[in-house]
Design an enzyme around this catalytic site. Structure first.
Site, mmCIF file in Angstrom:
data_model
loop_
_atom_site.group_PDB
_atom_site.id
_atom_site.type_symbol
_atom_site.label_atom_id
_atom_site.label_comp_id
_atom_site.label_asym_id
_atom_site.label_seq_id
_atom_site.Cartn_x
_atom_site.Cartn_y
_atom_site.Cartn_z
ATOM 1 N N ASP A 120 11.881 -4.952 -2.371
ATOM 2 C CA ASP A 120 10.530 -5.426 -2.562
ATOM 3 C C ASP A 120 9.982 -5.595 -1.137
ATOM 4 O OD1 ASP A 120 9.068 -7.736 -4.950
ATOM 5 O OD2 ASP A 120 8.178 -6.458 -3.412
HETATM 6 C C1 GLC Z 1 4.924 -7.062 -4.143
HETATM 7 C C2 GLC Z 1 5.600 -7.124 -5.500
HETATM 8 C C3 GLC Z 1 6.122 -5.800 -5.974
HETATM 9 C C4 GLC Z 1 5.197 -4.714 -5.451
HETATM 10 C C5 GLC Z 1 5.347 -4.668 -3.947
HETATM 11 C C6 GLC Z 1 4.350 -3.691 -3.321
HETATM 12 O O1 GLC Z 1 5.224 -8.208 -3.407
HETATM 13 O O2 GLC Z 1 6.619 -8.101 -5.684
HETATM 14 O O3 GLC Z 1 6.176 -5.812 -7.403
HETATM 15 O O4 GLC Z 1 5.564 -3.459 -6.021
HETATM 16 O O5 GLC Z 1 5.196 -5.945 -3.341
HETATM 17 O O6 GLC Z 1 3.058 -4.132 -3.549
#
Ligand code: GLC
Length: 737
Positions: A265
């Site tokens: 993430d």
């Molecule tokens: C965010 C989310 C994730 C997302 C990523 C990119 O913090 O937790 O679900 O795909 O970052 O935006």
């Protein structure tokens, strides 16, 4: 003669050489198997180029190998639509003019259809939009289990039951990937809340981990074949999930034999050594701490960037680690960006709007529709019965595709509930906002720009003058509501809705409730409201799908993918003090263990306001007696259970026949019953169908912590078949030898 042979040999080698020169290198040859292409590409790459693959080059792309013509990987959110283009190195929007997408219903709505065919058309369509937008990885679906009704991101997931989520996630993954776009099932694992999501260290039993929180991820990987998976922000048993030996090396890449890429993430990596050795492949978003601050263009500082290269060169890290990571990343590239056979996708076309509307129609749940002795049931609405209909509520006009965090969408079209009702009822429809909530922002609450008292007074005044009120409320994508990066603060409806509803009830009892939310809410007015629809976040075709169901053009067939508790403390996670939710800021212990959702309500005999699997229809279904073909089974034998279901109402309808299994006696605690199969059938009025289920040993197993494996203990079992987890229509007993 000898000379001739020499000349012939020379000619052959020359020919072969020139042929070779024209021959496309294996890694570029579409006809070559992917593994051959991977090996060939690796053999041509420098160590620096291999390490580069393992980290971001921008906010939403990771490095390719420009020298060899191997393209970078482009990723995009989100689970229910393709996010607008983001800037290269910040979270700002690029303000493109050609990236307004189709918003498909949020995933709780998809789960509420209990129809894998809906997942298949959904995955294909959202994958076509991602392909059209030239994305190689779509950052979804989310399948974290609904453990607490306060979790800000439940709307992005598929409910409280591992079996339902496991069945519904597979066709979605396959549909997306049929476009040559990788799904990226997330957030692996135990990201069941937003409070302290970046560091909370989740403690839980092996049984809870394997029986509740892993199955949907396993299904997405093993059955769905997802080419990538996203590690979650939190820790699990002391290690960050993005580089966690148990989750990534032992379970995902070991037991499940995952051959794809683990992607963090954004900002989920925290340590080079762990990232190198514990199964992480691509690091996104770090150093710029993935979300907000940090040096610009700091990509060399990523944990898997120069620190990793240095460690490989000085022997700190074995070369086998980079061979494995680079192979996985190249495999992802050959499956997507360098797969020249993949289709071209499509974007915001009628087919996609039809998919969005169909999924929404099938996902909307009719929670209540009490028939008045004289007037009958209010739904389906017969417009001719009403001179004037008042629509009240900010959610009748608010864009609910905005806000919510990373699943935010810039849409070409979003039919509001008001517009959908006006399209059906014309100027019979009046509207007043009734309550207001303020702008959707990510990290704070914005006060509404309206005087809520005057809104309410106006709504009550108008409510007194009309025949019928359609209240469109619920939650929204504001911070502390259905939104990433924070949880809700209570189970209550926000923004003064309860007071407004009570004030309107004083002047007019004819209120139909339409709730738009991704979470359960308390309903203190439940006894006074005869008809209630749970309509989720339906996306671009929201108003049309809601009106289709309200008018009966579509007979609702959705079933709840999670329980609605009467009050927060009826929920399992909220029954063991703060260490169980939200934790103490460092650690959180899932003390309810395997008793999540209806498993808790059933076993603790705490009736839910609306139970898991609940959903009414405008027709009625009569179940006959369930019959099993055997009294006992052993070994690999299967039990066949049949049950007749008949539509005894006046209109065609769909019913989800649910099968639960209870282990009557076991050496370990087991829930009263667990969902192990379901079938959605459509019956015309008067039509009867015999539904048949096959049950094998797998449906009887629990995860044994001593054997560290799945076991079925011989003894008595009970099959429960019904229209919800509590509306059981027939049972059958059998014995496992
Ligand atoms: C965010 C989310 C994730 C997302 C990523 C990119 O913090 O937790 O679900 O795909 O970052 O935006």
């Amino acid at each position: 003669m000898k000379l001739k042979l020499i000349y012939a040999a020379m000619a052959l080698t020359m020919g072969a050489a020139s042929l070779k020169a024209q021959q496309v290198p294996a890694y570029l040859d579409q006809k070559q198997p992917i593994e051959v292409r991977v090996k060939d590409a690796l053999s041509r790459m420098t160590l620096e180029e291999k390490v580069k693959l393992c980290s971001a080059q921008s906010k939403f792309s990771s490095h390719g190998v420009p020298r060899l013509g191997i393209p970078e990987i482009w990723m995009s959110d989100g689970p229910h639509g393709v996010r607008e283009e983001i800037l290269w190195d910040s979270w700002g929007n690029a303000e493109w003019t050609n990236d307004s997408c189709t918003a498909f219903p949020a995933l709780t709505c998809l789960a509420a259809t209990w129809n894998p065919k809906m997942s298949a058309i959904y995955g294909k369509a959202v994958g076509e939009e991602a392909r059209y937008r030239r994305k190689d990885v779509l950052l979804g679906p989310g399948v974290n289990i609904y453990r607490t009704p306060l979790n800000g991101r439940n709307f992005e997931y598929m409910g409280e039951d591992p079996y339902l989520a496991s069945i519904m996630v597979v066709p979605y993954v396959k549909g997306v990937q049929s476009n040559g776009v990788s799904a990226c099932v997330k957030h692996y694992a135990l990201n069941n809340q937003e409070v302290w999501r970046g560091n909370i260290d989740v403690e839980l039993s092996d049984r809870a981990l394997n029986e509740i929180y892993l199955p949907a991820f396993k299904a997405a990987i093993v059955d769905g074949g997802s080419w990538s998976i996203m590690g979650s922000y939190n820790k699990v048993r002391g290690e960050h999930a993005c580089h966690n030996d148990l989750l990534l090396n032992k379970i995902l890449k070991g037991e499940w034999k995952f051959d794809g890429c683990v992607i963090t993430d954004w900002g989920g990596a925290h340590d080079t050594k762990e990232a190198v050795l514990n199964g992480l492949d691509i690091e996104m978003g770090s150093y710029t701490n993935g979300l907000s601050s940090g040096k610009k263009f700091a990509y060399d500082d990523y944990y898997l960037a120069s620190a990793y290269l240095k460690g490989l060169k000085d022997g700190t890290y074995p070369m086998s680690t980079i061979e494995d990571k680079a192979s996985r990343i190249l495999r992802l590239i050959f499956r997507t960006a360098m797969n020249s056979d993949r289709p071209w996708g499509s974007f915001t076309n009628e087919e996609h709007y039809t998919v969005a509307r169909t999924v929404a129609q099938e996902g909307i749940v009719l929670l209540k529709n009490e028939a008045d002795k004289k007037k009958g049931a209010v739904l389906p609405l017969d417009a001719s019965k009403y001179r004037s209909i008042l629509v009240v509520g900010e959610n009748a006009t608010r864009r609910l595709t905005e806000g919510g965090g990373s699943s935010v969408l810039k849409v070409k079209k979003e039919v509001s509930p008001l517009a959908g009702l006006q399209a059906k009822f014309g100027d019979k429809i009046k509207y007043t906002m009734g309550y207001a909530s303020g702008k959707p922002v990510y990290d704070r609450e914005m006060k509404p720009g309206f005087d809520t008292d005057s809104l309410r007074k106006e709504a009550v005044k108008q409510a007194a003058e009309v025949d019928l009120i359609i209240f469109v409320g619920g939650l929204n994508k504001n911070n502390f509501q259905d939104c990433e990066n924070a949880d809700r603060k209570s189970l209550a409806l926000p923004f003064g809705q309860n007071e407004l509803i009570n004030d309107m009830l004083k002047v007019n009892k004819n209120i139909v409730m339409v709730l738009l939310s991704g979470n359960a809410v308390e309903m203190p007015w439940i006894k006074s409201i005869p008809s209630i629809l749970q309509a989720w976040y339906p996306g671009s075709e929201s108003g049309n799908a809601i009106a289709d169901v309200l008018t009966g053009e579509v007979n609702p067939s959705g079933k709840l993918p999670f329980s609605f508790p009467v009050k927060l403390t009826d929920n399992a996670a909220h029954s063991f003090g703060t260490i169980s939710y939200p934790g103490d800021g460092v650690k959180e212990v899932y003390k309810e263990d395997i008793l999540v959702g209806y498993r808790w309500h059933d076993t603790k005999k705490i009736p839910a306001l609306f139970p898991f699997g609940h959903g009414l229809s405008y027709t009625q279904f009569k179940y006959g007696k369930a019959v099993a073909d055997k009294k006992t089974i052993s070994g690999s034998e299967e039990l066949t259970i049949t049950i007749p279901v008949k539509n005894v109402g006046k209109v065609k309808g769909k019913e989800v026949v649910q099968l639960y299994i209870g282990d009557e006696k076991c050496s370990v605690l087991r829930p009263v019953k667990e969902l192990k199969s379901f079938q959605k059938i459509e019956l015309a009025p008067g039509e009867e169908q015999t539904v048949s289920f096959k049950i094998g040993q797998d449906a009887l197993k629990f995860f044994s912590e001593t054997a560290h494996n799945w076991l079925a203990e011989p003894g008595a079992f009970k099959v429960y078949i019904g229209s919800s987890s509590t509306d059981i229509r027939s049972t059958v007993d059998f014995v496992l030898n």
